[in-house]
Design a protein around this motif. Structure first.
Motif, PDB file in Angstrom:
ATOM      1  N   ALA A 168      -0.558   7.323  15.458  1.00 25.23           N
ATOM      2  CA  ALA A 168      -0.376   6.459  14.280  1.00 25.23           C
ATOM      3  C   ALA A 168      -0.937   7.083  13.007  1.00 25.23           C
ATOM      4  O   ALA A 168      -1.951   7.780  13.032  1.00 25.23           O
ATOM      5  N   ALA A 169      -0.260   6.816  11.916  1.00 29.35           N
ATOM      6  CA  ALA A 169      -0.741   7.196  10.587  1.00 29.35           C
ATOM      7  C   ALA A 169      -1.066   5.909   9.842  1.00 29.35           C
ATOM      8  O   ALA A 169      -0.285   4.958   9.882  1.00 29.35           O
ATOM      9  N   ASN A 170      -2.218   5.860   9.182  1.00 31.25           N
ATOM     10  CA  ASN A 170      -2.529   4.675   8.392  1.00 31.25           C
ATOM     11  C   ASN A 170      -3.262   5.067   7.122  1.00 31.25           C
ATOM     12  O   ASN A 170      -3.921   6.098   7.065  1.00 31.25           O
ATOM     13  N   LYS A 171      -3.113   4.225   6.128  1.00 35.61           N
ATOM     14  CA  LYS A 171      -3.714   4.511   4.829  1.00 35.61           C
ATOM     15  C   LYS A 171      -3.942   3.193   4.088  1.00 35.61           C
ATOM     16  O   LYS A 171      -3.086   2.330   4.080  1.00 35.61           O
ATOM     17  N   TRP A 172      -5.133   3.080   3.478  1.00 33.39           N
ATOM     18  CA  TRP A 172      -5.434   1.935   2.620  1.00 33.39           C
ATOM     19  C   TRP A 172      -4.928   2.245   1.214  1.00 33.39           C
ATOM     20  O   TRP A 172      -5.193   3.314   0.671  1.00 33.39           O
ATOM     21  N   ILE A 173      -4.205   1.298   0.613  1.00 34.43           N
ATOM     22  CA  ILE A 173      -3.656   1.442  -0.734  1.00 34.43           C
ATOM     23  C   ILE A 173      -4.015   0.169  -1.506  1.00 34.43           C
ATOM     24  O   ILE A 173      -3.984  -0.929  -0.946  1.00 34.43           O
ATOM     25  N   TYR A 174      -4.329   0.313  -2.784  1.00 33.06           N
ATOM     26  CA  TYR A 174      -4.626  -0.863  -3.600  1.00 33.06           C
ATOM     27  C   TYR A 174      -3.345  -1.565  -4.027  1.00 33.06           C
ATOM     28  O   TYR A 174      -2.359  -0.926  -4.375  1.00 33.06           O
TER      29      TYR A 174
END
Length: 186
Positions: A168-174
């Motif tokens: 899995a790839a995950n990223k926090w974005i505003y």
């Protein structure tokens, strides 16, 4: 020099596989690029690379976070552009609300049975290797809707069905309601 660097990469990959049991046969996704912030009403895009093996199981895109759970964040249908048989193909899916076991709501789009090209390159020619990488990339875009006064963090996760835990790839974005907020995140 190039062959020495390739040898180092091969030895490092073999050592990782030996120590951690990582298999090149399974797909492994990572973010290649993404927008700085998700702004209400403005198109947001991100690109995923498969740095692992080929898969025909497909994958899922999930958007989560407190803003999604409380309903202040929403999104238009998500559009995927990817290479298939040497041609660019476009596929649009609705981001459906799903209630998880913990009671929180997430947005989710399932791309079941979609072919993921291998991200592993064995080509020595740099142009061919670049073309192969471009063919394997997944380009996503959607329009977020966010109405709260305060910016919030929203997580985007893309996981392949053949390797959910490790691939899995995950990223926090505003997420922002005011377009001028983008300057803070550039």
């Amino acid at each position: 020099m190039s062959s020495r660097i390739n040898d180092i990469f091969k030895k490092t990959a073999a050592e990782f596989k030996k120590q951690y049991g990582i298999s090149n046969d399974l797909s492994r996704l990572k973010f290649c690029s993404n927008g700085a912030a998700m702004i209400n009403g403005l198109r947001f895009s991100f690109v995923i690379d498969n740095i692992g093996g080929t898969s025909d199981s497909g994958f899922c895109v999930a958007i989560s976070g407190d803003a999604v759970a409380d309903g202040s964040f929403g999104a238009s249908p998500i559009e995927l552009v990817y290479g298939m048989g040497g041609k660019q193909t476009k596929l649009t899916k609705k981001l459906s609300k799903v209630v998880k076991k913990d009671g929180k709501t997430i947005l989710q789009a399932k791309f079941s049975g979609l072919h993921l090209e291998s991200g592993l390159t064995s080509e020595s020619d740099e142009e061919k290797r670049f073309a192969q990488k471009m063919q394997a990339q997944l380009h996503f875009s959607f329009t977020p809707s966010y109405s709260a006064d305060k910016d919030a963090e929203v997580m985007i996760t893309v996981y392949p069905y053949d390797n959910i835990l490790e691939g899995a790839a995950n990223k926090w974005i505003y997420a922002c309601s005011d377009p001028s907020s983008l300057i803070k995140y550039l």
